[in-house]
Motif scaffolding. Structure first.
Motif, PDB file in Angstrom:
ATOM      1  N   LYS B   6       0.825  -1.202   0.000  1.00  0.00           N
ATOM      2  CA  LYS B   6       0.000   0.000   0.000  1.00  0.00           C
ATOM      3  C   LYS B   6       0.864   1.258   0.000  1.00  0.00           C
ATOM      4  CE  LYS B   6      -4.196  -1.854   2.008  1.00  0.00           C
ATOM      5  NZ  LYS B   6      -4.631  -2.607   3.173  1.00  0.00           N
ATOM      6  N   THR B   7       0.436   2.225  -0.731  1.00  0.00           N
ATOM      7  CA  THR B   7       1.157   3.494  -0.762  1.00  0.00           C
ATOM      8  C   THR B   7       0.892   4.266   0.525  1.00  0.00           C
ATOM      9  OG1 THR B   7      -0.666   4.678  -1.778  1.00  0.00           O
ATOM     10  CG2 THR B   7       0.852   3.558  -3.253  1.00  0.00           C
ATOM     11  N   ARG B   8       1.775   5.223   0.788  1.00  0.00           N
ATOM     12  CA  ARG B   8       1.608   6.031   1.993  1.00  0.00           C
ATOM     13  C   ARG B   8       0.287   6.779   1.954  1.00  0.00           C
ATOM     14  NH1 ARG B   8       7.236   6.247   3.721  1.00  0.00           N
ATOM     15  NH2 ARG B   8       7.036   7.945   5.202  1.00  0.00           N
ATOM     16  N   ASN B   9      -0.140   7.086   0.751  1.00  0.00           N
ATOM     17  CA  ASN B   9      -1.400   7.792   0.599  1.00  0.00           C
ATOM     18  C   ASN B   9      -2.563   6.947   1.096  1.00  0.00           C
ATOM     19  OD1 ASN B   9      -3.662   9.239  -0.486  1.00  0.00           O
ATOM     20  ND2 ASN B   9      -2.208  10.232  -1.840  1.00  0.00           N
ATOM     21  N   GLU B  10      -2.555   5.690   0.741  1.00  0.00           N
ATOM     22  CA  GLU B  10      -3.661   4.823   1.131  1.00  0.00           C
ATOM     23  C   GLU B  10      -3.741   4.640   2.641  1.00  0.00           C
ATOM     24  OE1 GLU B  10      -4.463   1.396  -1.856  1.00  0.00           O
ATOM     25  OE2 GLU B  10      -2.364   1.932  -2.091  1.00  0.00           O
ATOM     26  N   VAL B  11      -2.577   4.500   3.273  1.00  0.00           N
ATOM     27  CA  VAL B  11      -2.602   4.298   4.721  1.00  0.00           C
ATOM     28  C   VAL B  11      -3.043   5.576   5.426  1.00  0.00           C
ATOM     29  CG1 VAL B  11      -0.785   2.566   4.521  1.00  0.00           C
ATOM     30  CG2 VAL B  11      -0.178   4.901   5.120  1.00  0.00           C
ATOM     31  N   ALA B  12      -2.581   6.728   4.931  1.00  0.00           N
ATOM     32  CA  ALA B  12      -2.998   7.992   5.537  1.00  0.00           C
ATOM     33  C   ALA B  12      -4.504   8.174   5.374  1.00  0.00           C
ATOM     34  CB  ALA B  12      -2.250   9.160   4.895  1.00  0.00           C
ATOM     35  N   SER B  39       1.796  13.836  12.910  1.00  0.00           N
ATOM     36  CA  SER B  39       1.114  12.695  13.505  1.00  0.00           C
ATOM     37  C   SER B  39       1.199  11.450  12.625  1.00  0.00           C
ATOM     38  CB  SER B  39      -0.341  13.052  13.776  1.00  0.00           C
ATOM     39  OG  SER B  39      -1.072  11.924  14.179  1.00  0.00           O
ATOM     40  N   TYR B  40       1.075  11.649  11.319  1.00  0.00           N
ATOM     41  CA  TYR B  40       1.036  10.510  10.407  1.00  0.00           C
ATOM     42  C   TYR B  40       2.395  10.248   9.758  1.00  0.00           C
ATOM     43  CZ  TYR B  40      -4.038  10.655  10.812  1.00  0.00           C
ATOM     44  OH  TYR B  40      -5.311  10.622  11.292  1.00  0.00           O
ATOM     45  N   GLY B  41       3.341  11.169   9.956  1.00  0.00           N
ATOM     46  CA  GLY B  41       4.682  10.958   9.424  1.00  0.00           C
ATOM     47  C   GLY B  41       4.778  11.036   7.913  1.00  0.00           C
ATOM     48  N   VAL B  42       3.967  11.888   7.298  1.00  0.00           N
ATOM     49  CA  VAL B  42       4.015  12.052   5.846  1.00  0.00           C
ATOM     50  C   VAL B  42       4.031  13.541   5.511  1.00  0.00           C
ATOM     51  CG1 VAL B  42       2.880   9.867   5.324  1.00  0.00           C
ATOM     52  CG2 VAL B  42       1.512  11.913   5.722  1.00  0.00           C
ATOM     53  N   ILE B  47      -1.228  14.252   2.732  1.00  0.00           N
ATOM     54  CA  ILE B  47      -2.388  14.609   3.552  1.00  0.00           C
ATOM     55  C   ILE B  47      -3.458  15.297   2.714  1.00  0.00           C
ATOM     56  CG2 ILE B  47      -3.153  16.051   5.469  1.00  0.00           C
ATOM     57  CD1 ILE B  47      -1.700  13.684   6.441  1.00  0.00           C
ATOM     58  N   ARG B  48      -3.018  16.211   1.875  1.00  0.00           N
ATOM     59  CA  ARG B  48      -3.978  16.919   1.022  1.00  0.00           C
ATOM     60  C   ARG B  48      -4.791  15.944   0.182  1.00  0.00           C
ATOM     61  NH1 ARG B  48      -4.274  22.263   0.094  1.00  0.00           N
ATOM     62  NH2 ARG B  48      -5.436  21.863  -1.808  1.00  0.00           N
ATOM     63  N   GLU B  49      -4.092  14.973  -0.414  1.00  0.00           N
ATOM     64  CA  GLU B  49      -4.781  14.023  -1.280  1.00  0.00           C
ATOM     65  C   GLU B  49      -5.802  13.211  -0.486  1.00  0.00           C
ATOM     66  OE1 GLU B  49      -2.027  12.175  -3.957  1.00  0.00           O
ATOM     67  OE2 GLU B  49      -3.434  10.555  -4.369  1.00  0.00           O
ATOM     68  N   ALA B  50      -5.397  12.760   0.691  1.00  0.00           N
ATOM     69  CA  ALA B  50      -6.319  11.982   1.517  1.00  0.00           C
ATOM     70  C   ALA B  50      -7.526  12.830   1.923  1.00  0.00           C
ATOM     71  CB  ALA B  50      -5.591  11.455   2.754  1.00  0.00           C
ATOM     72  N   LEU B  51      -7.275  14.074   2.305  1.00  0.00           N
ATOM     73  CA  LEU B  51      -8.379  14.946   2.709  1.00  0.00           C
ATOM     74  C   LEU B  51      -9.318  15.225   1.541  1.00  0.00           C
ATOM     75  CD1 LEU B  51      -6.545  17.494   5.040  1.00  0.00           C
ATOM     76  CD2 LEU B  51      -8.225  15.761   5.691  1.00  0.00           C
ATOM     77  N   SER B  52      -8.748  15.389   0.356  1.00  0.00           N
ATOM     78  CA  SER B  52      -9.581  15.640  -0.813  1.00  0.00           C
ATOM     79  C   SER B  52     -10.538  14.480  -1.072  1.00  0.00           C
ATOM     80  CB  SER B  52      -8.699  15.852  -2.045  1.00  0.00           C
ATOM     81  OG  SER B  52      -7.939  17.036  -1.922  1.00  0.00           O
ATOM     82  N   ARG B  53     -10.027  13.266  -0.904  1.00  0.00           N
ATOM     83  CA  ARG B  53     -10.899  12.109  -1.108  1.00  0.00           C
ATOM     84  C   ARG B  53     -12.003  12.079  -0.065  1.00  0.00           C
ATOM     85  NH1 ARG B  53      -7.069   6.952  -1.641  1.00  0.00           N
ATOM     86  NH2 ARG B  53      -9.102   5.930  -1.807  1.00  0.00           N
ATOM     87  N   LEU B  54     -11.656  12.438   1.174  1.00  0.00           N
ATOM     88  CA  LEU B  54     -12.659  12.432   2.232  1.00  0.00           C
ATOM     89  C   LEU B  54     -13.704  13.522   2.014  1.00  0.00           C
ATOM     90  CD1 LEU B  54     -10.298  11.707   5.236  1.00  0.00           C
ATOM     91  CD2 LEU B  54     -12.077  10.212   4.355  1.00  0.00           C
ATOM     92  N   VAL B  55     -13.284  14.621   1.403  1.00  0.00           N
ATOM     93  CA  VAL B  55     -14.245  15.666   1.064  1.00  0.00           C
ATOM     94  C   VAL B  55     -15.300  15.096   0.127  1.00  0.00           C
ATOM     95  CG1 VAL B  55     -14.558  17.794  -0.253  1.00  0.00           C
ATOM     96  CG2 VAL B  55     -12.702  17.613   1.413  1.00  0.00           C
ATOM     97  N   GLU B  56     -14.839  14.345  -0.852  1.00  0.00           N
ATOM     98  CA  GLU B  56     -15.767  13.787  -1.833  1.00  0.00           C
ATOM     99  C   GLU B  56     -16.681  12.741  -1.202  1.00  0.00           C
ATOM    100  OE1 GLU B  56     -16.430  15.541  -5.159  1.00  0.00           O
ATOM    101  OE2 GLU B  56     -14.601  15.784  -4.018  1.00  0.00           O
ATOM    102  N   GLN B  57     -16.238  12.145  -0.113  1.00  0.00           N
ATOM    103  CA  GLN B  57     -17.077  11.173   0.598  1.00  0.00           C
ATOM    104  C   GLN B  57     -18.040  11.858   1.553  1.00  0.00           C
ATOM    105  OE1 GLN B  57     -14.784   8.094   2.476  1.00  0.00           O
ATOM    106  NE2 GLN B  57     -14.349   7.072   0.539  1.00  0.00           N
TER     107      GLN B  57
END
Lengths: 228, 228
Positions: B6-12, B39-42, B47-57
DNA sequence: ATTTGGGACAATTTCGAAATTTAGTTGACC
DNA sequence: GGTCAACTAAATTTCGAAATTGTCCCAAAT
């Protein structure tokens, strides 16, 4: 100071989304960073973020360490999508008829009028639907559901309609069997909606949605497209 | 070479999502980059990418040039969300009962058994639901809908259930009026499902969903939480 | 002839700093 | 005393390169 209310990310996202929904980027096509960065004039981070959002919308598929692709189409998916649209859009339309006010009725009439007065086929390519008609057709169906007060239900219906846009590129404007009247179907839906006849309106909407899918499946073009 | 499928993005993304759904990050809370990165070590891009996906959810809200926040809760939204869940989960459950096979029935029984054998309240804080119970409760309801063959409909129902998790943190485990038996409600749903009684099963599911919302609205805790 | 391994190339993924923008504060002026 | 402007500080947004991973081709061995 230039007025730039929108971030570069938002414009890239909107443009990518438009390119996919309009069919300029076709299902299965790879979305390479180098190409998109140059085309949109932004860096990879911006493109990645936009693509990630589109993944969550179901318009783009991502394969880790392998890149992003426009979501592929398939016969079975089209069947599932059509079933979901029929049942959920019926539900939302029923809410709209029950909850919509006169202002909503006006919007329905207006958007239908705009649709009627749009050219069905593209001037340069009579075998393809015109962008103007596609835009107004989408607006018309969205307006039909706008009477529903529940934003969650409206959002879900809109999300399904967006997914269906991936298939619209392959729709044939003319029914070669000759027994279809798209404009008439829309008019009948409007008539039933204004009469507040829920059963009739939802029935006609379901038939309208199903008919498009049936013709698309019978034409065999979906199976040809999904091979990419 | 460490195995890092898994990429770091997926785990974050997965971790951020879990932190929100479990209530460790509460509605309205600001999601600052500096804090999350450490906190997440990235880096910020991840983080931006993960947050963007959560926005869409729908779990995160973004205000341009201003940052990201956990989606706020409100009374009106809870009402809309509950209505959408009742109608759509009923629809999907009806499909499941019509289409589900014996294997699905087995899964329902198994997940219900796991739910029954989980402690309702947290050992350290008897006023809050235990994480184990919340996890199994979510699994149980998801399994109920798993009999539906249409992945689009299942996905929509799951998406609504995820949004509802934002409110679960504020749910009270004990009904202080004393007239609720959550375990009993679940058992009755299972009974109706196995009898393939669609009308009874959907009715009990709707009552189960509505009851939780009613108690939450009556407790007034939602209005208190949305002031943040 | 097929398979296996190495290696160069291309692409994605990640990082950390620079550039922009917003929010807060101080100071001057009316 | 209040309002407005400018400055400072902190945050988000964007960039471009470095690191990592996958892909492809070719040679060698079974």
């Amino acid at each position: 100071m230039a007025i730039q209310a929108k971030t570069r990310n938002e414009v890239a996202f909107a443009r990518l989304r438009g390119d996919i929904l309009s069919g300029r980027l076709i299902p299965g096509q790879k979305l390479a960073f180098a190409e998109l960065c140059e085309s949109y004039g932004v860096s990879v981070g911006v493109i990645r973020e936009a693509l990630s959002r589109l993944v969550e919308q179901g318009l783009v598929h991502s394969a880790p360490q392998q890149g992003f692709f426009v979501t592929t189409i398939s016969g079975p998916d089209l069947v599932y999508l059509t079933q979901a649209r029929c049942e959920i859009e019926s539900l939302v339309l029923a809410h709209a008829i029950a909850e919509g006010n006169v202002e909503w009725e006006s919007l329905v009439l207006a958007s239908h009028h705009r649709l009627v007065n749009a050219p069905l086929v593209s001037p340069e390519d009579p075998e393809r639907l015109s962008e103007e008609w596609v835009e107004r057709h989408s607006d018309f169906h969205q307006t039909l559901l706008l009477g529903c007060e529940n934003p969650r239900l409206r959002g879900i219906a809109g999300q399904l309609r967006d997914s269906a846009e991936l298939y619209r590129r392959w729709s044939v404007p003319f029914d070669h069997e000759g027994d279809r009247d798209i404009a008439g179907e829309h008019a009948l839906i409007v008539e039933a909606v204004l009469k507040r006849d829920t059963a009739l309106a939802t029935q006609r909407l379901v038939e309208h949605i199903s008919k498009t899918t049936s013709l698309l499946l019978e034409s065999g073009v979906v199976e040809g497209a999904e091979k990419r």
